[in-house]
Design a protein around this motif. Sequence first.
Motif, PDB file in Angstrom:
ATOM      1  N   GLU A 549     -47.789  49.694  18.600  1.00 16.74           N
ATOM      2  CA  GLU A 549     -48.206  50.382  17.381  1.00 16.74           C
ATOM      3  C   GLU A 549     -49.634  49.998  16.978  1.00 16.74           C
ATOM      4  O   GLU A 549     -50.418  50.844  16.547  1.00 16.74           O
ATOM      5  N   TYR A 550     -49.988  48.730  17.161  1.00 19.16           N
ATOM      6  CA  TYR A 550     -51.283  48.240  16.683  1.00 19.16           C
ATOM      7  C   TYR A 550     -52.399  48.360  17.722  1.00 19.16           C
ATOM      8  O   TYR A 550     -53.577  48.395  17.366  1.00 19.16           O
ATOM      9  N   ASN A 673     -56.993  31.144  25.562  1.00 16.67           N
ATOM     10  CA  ASN A 673     -58.261  31.789  25.202  1.00 16.67           C
ATOM     11  C   ASN A 673     -58.139  33.310  25.194  1.00 16.67           C
ATOM     12  O   ASN A 673     -58.683  33.993  24.323  1.00 16.67           O
ATOM     13  N   GLU A 674     -57.410  33.844  26.175  1.00 22.06           N
ATOM     14  CA  GLU A 674     -57.213  35.301  26.245  1.00 22.06           C
ATOM     15  C   GLU A 674     -56.459  35.787  25.018  1.00 22.06           C
ATOM     16  O   GLU A 674     -56.778  36.832  24.444  1.00 22.06           O
ATOM     17  N   GLN A 675     -55.426  35.028  24.622  1.00 20.90           N
ATOM     18  CA  GLN A 675     -54.634  35.421  23.450  1.00 20.90           C
ATOM     19  C   GLN A 675     -55.479  35.374  22.183  1.00 20.90           C
ATOM     20  O   GLN A 675     -55.401  36.287  21.347  1.00 20.90           O
ATOM     21  N   GLU A 676     -56.288  34.320  22.035  1.00 23.68           N
ATOM     22  CA  GLU A 676     -57.142  34.208  20.848  1.00 23.68           C
ATOM     23  C   GLU A 676     -58.141  35.359  20.773  1.00 23.68           C
ATOM     24  O   GLU A 676     -58.399  35.913  19.698  1.00 23.68           O
ATOM     25  N   LYS A 677     -58.699  35.728  21.916  1.00 18.82           N
ATOM     26  CA  LYS A 677     -59.665  36.826  21.949  1.00 18.82           C
ATOM     27  C   LYS A 677     -59.003  38.144  21.532  1.00 18.82           C
ATOM     28  O   LYS A 677     -59.587  38.944  20.787  1.00 18.82           O
ATOM     29  N   ILE A 678     -57.775  38.367  21.994  1.00 19.50           N
ATOM     30  CA  ILE A 678     -57.055  39.599  21.632  1.00 19.50           C
ATOM     31  C   ILE A 678     -56.876  39.666  20.119  1.00 19.50           C
ATOM     32  O   ILE A 678     -57.130  40.702  19.485  1.00 19.50           O
ATOM     33  N   PHE A 679     -56.452  38.559  19.506  1.00 10.99           N
ATOM     34  CA  PHE A 679     -56.240  38.553  18.049  1.00 10.99           C
ATOM     35  C   PHE A 679     -57.559  38.706  17.292  1.00 10.99           C
ATOM     36  O   PHE A 679     -57.625  39.372  16.268  1.00 10.99           O
ATOM     37  N   ASN A 680     -58.624  38.081  17.802  1.00 12.69           N
ATOM     38  CA  ASN A 680     -59.926  38.194  17.142  1.00 12.69           C
ATOM     39  C   ASN A 680     -60.465  39.621  17.177  1.00 12.69           C
ATOM     40  O   ASN A 680     -61.140  40.080  16.245  1.00 12.69           O
ATOM     41  N   ILE A 684     -56.701  45.155  12.688  1.00 12.99           N
ATOM     42  CA  ILE A 684     -55.584  45.407  11.771  1.00 12.99           C
ATOM     43  C   ILE A 684     -55.664  44.408  10.629  1.00 12.99           C
ATOM     44  O   ILE A 684     -56.362  43.390  10.712  1.00 12.99           O
ATOM     45  N   GLY A 685     -54.914  44.681   9.573  1.00 11.30           N
ATOM     46  CA  GLY A 685     -54.930  43.816   8.406  1.00 11.30           C
ATOM     47  C   GLY A 685     -54.311  42.457   8.674  1.00 11.30           C
ATOM     48  O   GLY A 685     -53.565  42.274   9.637  1.00 11.30           O
ATOM     49  N   LEU A 692     -47.189  40.217  13.435  1.00 15.16           N
ATOM     50  CA  LEU A 692     -47.201  40.300  14.891  1.00 15.16           C
ATOM     51  C   LEU A 692     -47.115  38.907  15.502  1.00 15.16           C
ATOM     52  O   LEU A 692     -46.348  38.671  16.448  1.00 15.16           O
ATOM     53  N   LYS A 693     -47.891  37.956  14.947  1.00 12.68           N
ATOM     54  CA  LYS A 693     -47.855  36.593  15.474  1.00 12.68           C
ATOM     55  C   LYS A 693     -46.463  35.981  15.315  1.00 12.68           C
ATOM     56  O   LYS A 693     -45.978  35.259  16.194  1.00 12.68           O
ATOM     57  N   LYS A 694     -45.814  36.282  14.179  1.00 16.11           N
ATOM     58  CA  LYS A 694     -44.469  35.763  13.947  1.00 16.11           C
ATOM     59  C   LYS A 694     -43.478  36.340  14.973  1.00 16.11           C
ATOM     60  O   LYS A 694     -42.631  35.627  15.515  1.00 16.11           O
ATOM     61  N   SER A 695     -43.572  37.646  15.206  1.00 16.61           N
ATOM     62  CA  SER A 695     -42.655  38.276  16.167  1.00 16.61           C
ATOM     63  C   SER A 695     -42.863  37.696  17.566  1.00 16.61           C
ATOM     64  O   SER A 695     -41.904  37.458  18.302  1.00 16.61           O
ATOM     65  N   LEU A 696     -44.123  37.439  17.920  1.00 20.98           N
ATOM     66  CA  LEU A 696     -44.417  36.838  19.224  1.00 20.98           C
ATOM     67  C   LEU A 696     -43.934  35.393  19.291  1.00 20.98           C
ATOM     68  O   LEU A 696     -43.423  34.941  20.328  1.00 20.98           O
TER      69      LEU A 696
END
Length: 923
Positions: A549-550, A673-680, A684-685, A692-696
């Motif tokens: 979705e995001y 590092n890959e995960q941090e880059k994706i979130f950065n 989205i709000g 999303l982080k909680k679900s993961l």
Amino acid sequence: MKYIYSLKNKDENVIRDGMEEDISGNIGKKAQNLKELYDSGFNVPAFSVVTDRYFKEIILKEIRNHFQEKGRGITDWSSIFSKESGEASSFKEEEVTETIRSIVREHKVTEEFLVELERTVDKDKYYAVRSSSIEEDSEAFSFAGQFETFLYVRMEEMEEKIKEVWLSSFSPHIMKYRKEGNINNEINVPSVIIQEMVNSEKAGVAFSVNPVNGNQEEMVISGVFGLGTGIVDGDEDGDLYVYNKATGRTDKEIRVKNIRRVLDFENRCLREEVIDTEKEVLSEGELKELAENIINIEKYYRSPQDMEWAFEKGKLYILQSRPVTTLNKGSEKYKKEEGNIIIWDNSNIVESYPEITLPLTFSFIKSAYSSVYRQFSQVVGIPEKVMEGYQPVYENMLGLLKGRVYYNLLNWYKLLLLFPNAESNSKFMEQMMGVKKGLSKEKLRENITEAEKSMTFLEKIWNKIHKLKSGLSLFMNMFLIEGKAGKFYSLINENLYNEKYDLKKMDMTELRNYYRYLENKFLKKWDIPVINDFLVMVWFGISKRMVSEYIKENPDEVHNILIAQEGEDMVSVEPSKYMGKLSGLLKNNTGLQEEVAELIGSGSMGDIGEITSNMEFNSIFNEYMEKFGDRTVHELKLESPTLKENPLFLLKMIYSVSRSRGEKEHTRRNIVNEQEKIFNDMKIGSIKKYMLKKSLFYAKKFVKLRENLRYERTKVFGMVRSIMKEIALHMKERNLINNERDIFYLTVNEIFGLIDGVTVDVNLKELIVLRKRQYEKYENVPVLPDRFLTRGFLGEDFYYEDLTVSGYGEGKNDFSGNELRGTGCSKGIVRGKVRIVLNPMKTQVEEGDIVVTKSTDPSWVMVFPLISGLIVEKGSLLSHSAIISREMNIPAIVGVTGATKYLKTGDYVQFDGSTGVIKKIND
């Protein structure tokens, strides 16, 4: 023309060349059918056939002369399989076959043949090149789909592809099929069909009778826009037409068509276009024209026909017609069977129980599944009355058909209906189990009605309340599950490794009692792994849905990266760490290397406690065996030998890893590092990002716990295996069985029934002989589809409806344009050499191999440090193959239908673990 029978469409006004006498013996059944359709006035795409005459007159003579010079006569297939005396006895069957393949491959075709080929093939057109063998469609044996097929072939490649079709007649799997089937006719190769490719606007399949109910008055037509491969592969639901031959009345089911496949001639591949339309595929005129052709073809052959058709530029082409063979298997009885409809699906169960599974294992797991899921229902608060009505469901979660384990799929859906939000959770269950095609909502509602039909109004109200309670119970377990898992680990260790339980000192009755004790202790506490599986299913599904979705670009790839956790605290990855330590010791000690190489060469290890003179190596090796010695390939099958029984396999793997050149490129990825880059980079709000982080977080937590709980399951299965082996020794000593391994052909109840005096068949030796004969037959008959439907009784030769391709076509993945597809589950682009590995204990894996297999289990982690990529036929994003490849940064694709069929050891491929696309390339 001498070697090629050429046929062009009448509209093209091209003269047909070739032999006018009966040539069915030269062109094979498939080409003969096409010729008959053409001669009868049906419109078939232009085609030619390279008969087997050239091979027989030129190449076979060359082969025979070669072996004659070596003192061996090659006359028919049996002469290849037989062992001769004298000088020729040095020839092994594999060597003879490979020599023949080399002769065919290196043969320089005659000028006469090349001239004929140039007269036949238009240099500006694309062709499909496929086999047409006399053997392929014989009544006694079926070689269907086993010979090579090539698409998008141009004139300049034609000679090479013709040879490849011939060579496929000598491939290992076909030679094995001939040998085991005692097919000792004359040596031959398939004739080769060269047919112009049709780029259809609409296409599909048709049955001249209704294949489901056997109604001779109805024909069934299914069609899609573009090429018909979507239907043949089972990936696309086309419009469905049931046409009454007598009245012309048509019942239609018009469906949403999501994609259209077309030929991309420039790139030599299938191109998919998103259409999402409910527009009807066939016009009234096209439907009528097609129906008339179907009726006339059935009349011509005087038997029900299964056809493939296509419309290109308004013109109807009949691509293929063959008998509906399934109606010959008791179809009249089948039509009368209305009850006991079961859908069988092997989905991810085949990962745990691949190939043939013997009776002892099945009887154990069937009982275990029944007890565990009943206990699970009880723990989460399902009413006792509902559970009583569900007893047939609990008892039949699995089935054993022709020696292979399947899910009773409808029962899994029925079980899911006991819990809240059944329809949404069913999608998560399908994702977790790897079910390729779920049950429709209508079918789910039917099951809900069935589940509740015995309840009164008040009981239905109470049932809804209990569903909410079970939902609350599952929610609370999100926070309690780790603590409960810790107690579960302690329970297993206390009862499996207690010094007072010495199996070798127990008699048969004590062994039986210990088995029942463990069964009572563990199966009634096995709700912890099942609850965790449910939580994995839900949270993995939620996190995947949120990512989709995001993130609009490559959401599947992004989710695969975000869900990875580098194997931290995951017991399934631990063996690779031990492998690293042991291989490191070898790599840095030349003397130790030589010592281990000598042990491997001798084929025996002696005392495991002191396998080498290096005490540190011995200590780590023994620690590994103590912890993981019950792991093995197919470790959940009790009949599978464990590492404790075959430690040499582990030693070979350690030695191979020690000889590897170094760290692979993909292992140097930094997942964090890959995960941090994706979130950065995510636009989205903050609230959505937090959710999303909680679900993961929860998905990763329960995935890790799931792998660790699987390890506990392995320990329990290891103990059950040990108990049964000790009982087998007692039975052999009393002359009840001939060999300790014979016990695996008996069921748990038959073994314990002999102790309790309740076994009906007490002559176990005869029973075992019968079962061995039956299972040998299962080994040598075609495997049932991945999904199929049965009705009525399931005896030795039951009728089934193939649901993998809705009964249509020959397969799902036809390597169109040298490309295969699956589900990308671990990022990375890899190029390298393929090695087909069905069992790593029997196939040597080398550094850098791209391993292609049917399925994996936890024991494969020993092989993973050597490989550069993994391609698996079975599995889902939550299968063991997907999870461990993600944790070990190994590019991987799962769910690649037919991978071990279309790829061969030695092929070179490039694949993308993100997109799931595999392409065959030149070396």
